[in-house]
Design an enzyme around this catalytic site. Sequence first.
Site, PDB file in Angstrom:
ATOM      1  N   GLU A  99      46.261 -22.580   7.918  1.00  0.00           N
ATOM      2  CA  GLU A  99      46.274 -23.639   7.188  1.00  0.00           C
ATOM      3  C   GLU A  99      46.072 -24.656   7.614  1.00  0.00           C
ATOM      4  O   GLU A  99      46.711 -25.975   6.899  1.00  0.00           O
ATOM      5  CB  GLU A  99      46.030 -23.118   5.297  1.00  0.00           C
ATOM      6  CG  GLU A  99      45.456 -22.130   5.115  1.00  0.00           C
ATOM      7  CD  GLU A  99      45.494 -21.365   3.971  1.00  0.00           C
ATOM      8  OE1 GLU A  99      45.766 -22.085   3.200  1.00  0.00           O
ATOM      9  OE2 GLU A  99      45.350 -20.645   3.405  1.00  0.00           O
ATOM     10  N   GLU A 123      43.538 -13.969   5.277  1.00  0.00           N
ATOM     11  CA  GLU A 123      43.565 -13.791   4.487  1.00  0.00           C
ATOM     12  C   GLU A 123      41.857 -13.697   3.638  1.00  0.00           C
ATOM     13  O   GLU A 123      41.770 -14.701   3.145  1.00  0.00           O
ATOM     14  CB  GLU A 123      44.574 -15.492   3.981  1.00  0.00           C
ATOM     15  CG  GLU A 123      46.006 -15.681   4.660  1.00  0.00           C
ATOM     16  CD  GLU A 123      46.417 -16.782   3.756  1.00  0.00           C
ATOM     17  OE1 GLU A 123      46.540 -16.600   2.869  1.00  0.00           O
ATOM     18  OE2 GLU A 123      47.256 -17.137   4.557  1.00  0.00           O
TER      19      GLU A 123
HETATM   20  O1  AHR Z   1      48.869 -15.590   0.192  1.00  0.00           O
HETATM   21  C1  AHR Z   1      49.217 -16.960  -0.490  1.00  0.00           C
HETATM   22  C2  AHR Z   1      48.974 -18.042   0.165  1.00  0.00           C
HETATM   23  O2  AHR Z   1      46.793 -18.390   0.086  1.00  0.00           O
HETATM   24  C3  AHR Z   1      49.049 -18.580   1.901  1.00  0.00           C
HETATM   25  O3  AHR Z   1      50.501 -18.911   1.616  1.00  0.00           O
HETATM   26  C4  AHR Z   1      47.962 -19.816   2.338  1.00  0.00           C
HETATM   27  O4  AHR Z   1      47.706 -19.580   3.391  1.00  0.00           O
HETATM   28  C5  AHR Z   1      47.227 -19.893   1.948  1.00  0.00           C
HETATM   29  O5  AHR Z   1      46.845 -20.576   0.663  1.00  0.00           O
END
Ligand code: AHR
Length: 561
Positions: free
Chosen positions: A230, A365
């Site tokens: 991110e 994710e």
């Molecule tokens: O999964 C939790 C968080 O969500 C991670 O660290 C991040 O990459 C995302 O914003």
Amino acid sequence: MLLIMKSSHSGSLRISSVNVYGKGTLSTARRPSLRVNRSLLLIVSLMAFSLTAPYGAAQKVALSVDASKPGSKIDRNIFGQFAEHLGHGVYEGIWVGSDSKIPNTRGIRTDVVTALKAIKVPNVRWPGGCFADEYHWRNGIGSQRVVTLNPNWGGVIDPNTFGTHEFMDFIDQIGSQAYVSVNIGSGTPKEAADWLEYMTTAQPTTLEKERAANGHPAPYTVAYLGLGNESWDCGGNMTPDYYLSQMKIYTRFVRNFNPAQQDKQQMLKIAVGPGGGEPRWTEWTEAIMKAYQQHTWSWDINGLSLHSYTVAHGWPPSYASVGFGEAEYAQVLKTTLDMNDLIARHSAIMDKYDPTKKVALIVDEWGGWYAPLPGSNPGFLVQQNSQRDAILAALNLNIFARHSDRVRGANIAQMINVLQALILTDKEKMVLTPTYYVYKLYLPFQDATFVPVTFEAGWYTQGDVALPRVDAIAAKDTNGKLWLEITNLDPNQPVEVEAGLAGITPKSATGETLTAPRVDSVNTFDAPNTVAPKPISVKAQGGKLVLKLEPKSVTVVSVEQ
Ligand code: AHR
């Protein structure tokens, strides 16, 4: 992608979507012209429904599976996991230390390893997440670990007792592969290059000797390399151009030296990709893919990540993970179906610059993100996991499978004790969640070949939310056996399924189903088996399969021919 939607004589909605790869899709969100059709169809559907279907009566759904038209491979890596240094995801969830009373092998808890081995986890992404861009690998090797802080997640102490060797040991114990994310945000290319040399070289360099002295003479295998996390946000708030300038340096100098990974099984480099569907994110995908199209010999990527959580009412997540009703159930599932359009939108951009689909879209994710459980540390992202999450997981896995030509990896967030966890632990206790059981049911789909399914989905409606009543995918496993997954989203009514099979003659079929008393049913340490798979009867007759799906259920059927 061609999307055909029309009302059938029974007033239900026909969803039949086929692209050149023979894949189906469900969601129509963000397609204004279709939305009008959808509203009309909903009215027609509701009228027919109220005339013909008394509450609680089984609905009929016809599926048509064409086993003679195989599509892409469903990469087993779409069943990947994510374990970040966050709350009790790693510490307590995986790592208890070798002097713990909790049974463990070299500090890694035995119960968790046994459970994860059973679902054949293909890869584990580590150490983050946002944490990855603050992680300095040297703190986590050797006999003197450096105690640091974890400012992203509760500001707690990270003892660094779980570092590179412990992660690799864990991966080895569960029979998985390493997806390591390097620190672009606050690290340097040299730090990351040294880490990879430390992990992977077989040559007698100083770093190789240090690794051997720390207990591992053989080089480690690193299957995936995450190039930051991110970077548009917690990873350093970079613009696409700034990220590109950094990422190119990392792909050039952060090398994998493992002799076994030079020709075959090469490490795949995954660039930071979008975090949504808005222009900001489509511009990000455009920028990275345009650069990729013009890339030279000196840099390359193999994947672009996509992060997308199901947050029903926007940030911060406010929906409860337990103790909710049917309205919240329907709203969350409606939101999660947006994943289909999100993937389609970014895939279309990728197709422009990479028509042969060399670069994979890795949804590294995803999952349901709800309000923290009352009384928990809000920085630890603790939530319960209900039957709603089981349905949510099945819907997303089906979306990934339908896009398997481009989506060749995905990592649910997260593996243990964090967000949509597969496993929850509390000291010596462990419980498997409904989401865990979905991964177990889907085992035959790992590396199976996608087979197209068309069906009359019908509607399940709740308030002003209308959802397809069922979802389904089919695939042939590596032995050629046909498998069918059918989800009944309707929490109240069973569904009678008749599945016509082209391309095979079924002799017999067996199935397993996952359902629960309520939409918010959960497994707890005291009642761990409230939601668990059970056998379901399936008839193979007249070249068809006939079965009855329980409300709010995920069912997997295997067909003998
Ligand atoms: O999964 C939790 C968080 O969500 C991670 O660290 C991040 O990459 C995302 O914003």
